[in-house]
Design an enzyme around this catalytic site. Sequence first.
Site, PDB file in Angstrom:
ATOM      1  N   SER A   1       0.847  -1.257   0.176  1.00 49.69           N
ATOM      2  CA  SER A   1      -0.570   0.101  -0.012  1.00 49.69           C
ATOM      3  C   SER A   1       0.842   1.290  -0.537  1.00 49.69           C
ATOM      4  O   SER A   1       2.188   2.264   0.454  1.00 49.69           O
ATOM      5  CB  SER A   1      -1.138   0.169   1.128  1.00 49.69           C
ATOM      6  OG  SER A   1      -1.455   1.330   1.259  1.00 49.69           O
TER       7      SER A   1
ATOM      8  N   TYR B   1      -3.624  -0.802  10.546  1.00 53.10           N
ATOM      9  CA  TYR B   1      -3.056  -1.507   9.109  1.00 53.10           C
ATOM     10  C   TYR B   1      -2.194  -1.537   8.330  1.00 53.10           C
ATOM     11  O   TYR B   1      -1.216  -1.979   8.359  1.00 53.10           O
ATOM     12  CB  TYR B   1      -4.248  -0.733   8.677  1.00 53.10           C
ATOM     13  CG  TYR B   1      -3.989  -1.258   7.493  1.00 53.10           C
ATOM     14  CD1 TYR B   1      -4.538  -2.849   7.157  1.00 53.10           C
ATOM     15  CD2 TYR B   1      -3.944  -0.438   6.377  1.00 53.10           C
ATOM     16  CE1 TYR B   1      -3.961  -2.714   5.338  1.00 53.10           C
ATOM     17  CE2 TYR B   1      -4.218  -0.412   5.501  1.00 53.10           C
ATOM     18  CZ  TYR B   1      -4.333  -1.322   4.704  1.00 53.10           C
ATOM     19  OH  TYR B   1      -4.119  -1.777   3.645  1.00 53.10           O
TER      20      TYR B   1
ATOM     21  N   LYS C   1       1.588  -3.204   7.070  1.00 60.35           N
ATOM     22  CA  LYS C   1       2.338  -2.951   5.677  1.00 60.35           C
ATOM     23  C   LYS C   1       3.341  -3.314   5.177  1.00 60.35           C
ATOM     24  O   LYS C   1       4.683  -3.787   4.537  1.00 60.35           O
ATOM     25  CB  LYS C   1       1.343  -2.431   4.784  1.00 60.35           C
ATOM     26  CG  LYS C   1       0.034  -2.815   4.368  1.00 60.35           C
ATOM     27  CD  LYS C   1       0.003  -4.142   3.823  1.00 60.35           C
ATOM     28  CE  LYS C   1      -1.743  -4.336   2.800  1.00 60.35           C
ATOM     29  NZ  LYS C   1      -1.536  -5.685   2.610  1.00 60.35           N
TER      30      LYS C   1
ATOM     31  N   PHE D   1      -2.567   2.592  -4.815  1.00 55.98           N
ATOM     32  CA  PHE D   1      -2.569   3.839  -4.229  1.00 55.98           C
ATOM     33  C   PHE D   1      -4.231   3.531  -3.924  1.00 55.98           C
ATOM     34  O   PHE D   1      -4.559   3.027  -3.340  1.00 55.98           O
ATOM     35  CB  PHE D   1      -2.453   5.138  -5.355  1.00 55.98           C
ATOM     36  CG  PHE D   1      -1.146   5.418  -5.174  1.00 55.98           C
ATOM     37  CD1 PHE D   1      -0.960   6.746  -4.134  1.00 55.98           C
ATOM     38  CD2 PHE D   1       0.124   5.089  -5.702  1.00 55.98           C
ATOM     39  CE1 PHE D   1       0.537   6.732  -3.801  1.00 55.98           C
ATOM     40  CE2 PHE D   1       1.291   5.499  -5.348  1.00 55.98           C
ATOM     41  CZ  PHE D   1       1.978   6.378  -4.766  1.00 55.98           C
ATOM     42  N   ASN D   2      -5.222   3.957  -4.358  1.00 55.58           N
ATOM     43  CA  ASN D   2      -6.878   4.045  -4.076  1.00 55.58           C
ATOM     44  C   ASN D   2      -7.270   3.529  -5.184  1.00 55.58           C
ATOM     45  O   ASN D   2      -7.993   3.608  -6.257  1.00 55.58           O
ATOM     46  CB  ASN D   2      -7.113   5.482  -3.839  1.00 55.58           C
ATOM     47  CG  ASN D   2      -6.799   6.123  -2.479  1.00 55.58           C
ATOM     48  OD1 ASN D   2      -5.828   6.089  -2.345  1.00 55.58           O
ATOM     49  ND2 ASN D   2      -7.890   6.262  -1.907  1.00 55.58           N
TER      50      ASN D   2
ATOM     51  N   ASN E   1     -14.290   3.784   2.464  1.00 57.06           N
ATOM     52  CA  ASN E   1     -14.030   4.385   1.671  1.00 57.06           C
ATOM     53  C   ASN E   1     -14.122   5.365   1.218  1.00 57.06           C
ATOM     54  O   ASN E   1     -15.787   4.983   1.313  1.00 57.06           O
ATOM     55  CB  ASN E   1     -12.599   3.525   0.166  1.00 57.06           C
ATOM     56  CG  ASN E   1     -12.068   1.920   1.235  1.00 57.06           C
ATOM     57  OD1 ASN E   1     -11.307   2.591   2.022  1.00 57.06           O
ATOM     58  ND2 ASN E   1     -11.627   1.499   0.618  1.00 57.06           N
TER      59      ASN E   1
ATOM     60  N   GLY F   1      -5.292  11.619  11.283  1.00 56.42           N
ATOM     61  CA  GLY F   1      -4.654  10.185  10.754  1.00 56.42           C
ATOM     62  C   GLY F   1      -4.630  10.861   8.829  1.00 56.42           C
ATOM     63  O   GLY F   1      -3.770  10.075   8.501  1.00 56.42           O
TER      64      GLY F   1
END
Length: 340
Positions: free
Chosen positions: A124, A149, A153, A178-179, A199, A297
Amino acid sequence: MAKILVTGGTGFIGSHTVVELHNAGYEVIIVDDFSNSNPKILQQLETITGVKPAFVELDLCDEAKVKDFVKQHSDITGVIHFAAFKAVGESVQQPLKYYRNNFYSLINLINAFNSNISLVFSSSCTVYGQPDVLPVTESAPTKKAESPYGNTKQIAEEILQESCAVTPTLKVTSLRYFNPVGAHHTALIGELPIGVPQNLIPFITQSAIGKRGPITVYGNDYDTPDGSAIRDYIHVVDLAKAHVAAIKRLESNKASTNYEVFNLGTGKGSTVLEIIKAFEQSTGVKLNYTIGARREGDIEKVWGDVTKSANELGWKAELDVNEMMSSAWKWEKYLQDNPF
């Protein structure tokens, strides 16, 4: 025909990758425990590909069962490892659950194959945090993760890199997404969040269809063209095709080293408000949204430099943001008529 194991193959990205592997002529075997997916996806995959997928229900944290599975399927030539918990908020509340699941599953897999396998790892862009330079390249330093999380990664990449350094038979490609958004053009598979979507895109589609209330745009005072946060959105089908490219690169021994990293994105960013506008333009559906405070965040802006993926992996994203939005909307409407 090479046989590829896809862990988490009934999930969002995993299911699309199974389709693209099939299209590329691979034999696929799926392992999943349905902790974050739905068994009906197996039927959907059969409808799309015309082939009933080979499937084993398995918790990869069970070391003995993983070893037994690998013994029974000794003809597996490569692994694409998606299986992991992925909800950022939940990871903050239950860090041990995330560290146990995401590390044990990975380590058990590598050990079961005696570190003699080609593996594509689902990583990620969260490993970059808020980059100092944009677009962010693969050589950019990783930063302290904002969540357990994200930390799984980062640490998983370190585990793989350090293992490859001392084990020439272990060949790994880490793909930093990315997304991922959108859905298959058939509208038979797509993102299937459990509970309230974390999301943006599934929340947009659920809001548009009446499952959710207004969309909250978290912050309009960032240093961006319209004040909302910027992300690099990539169509899930493009992403799936990148995994096929990664497997082919490992098979052909074209890798410059036995541990490689690639960014997977479009190479450009879109603001949240631009995404909302793109959804409205591509679907004709007006969205109800409000502006809220910044969310703790969240980073301000990130998009990837994908030059290395183009030059070495031979891959680049092809589907634009309008296709991302329209396919996600088709999937949402399919779910309304065919609830899982």
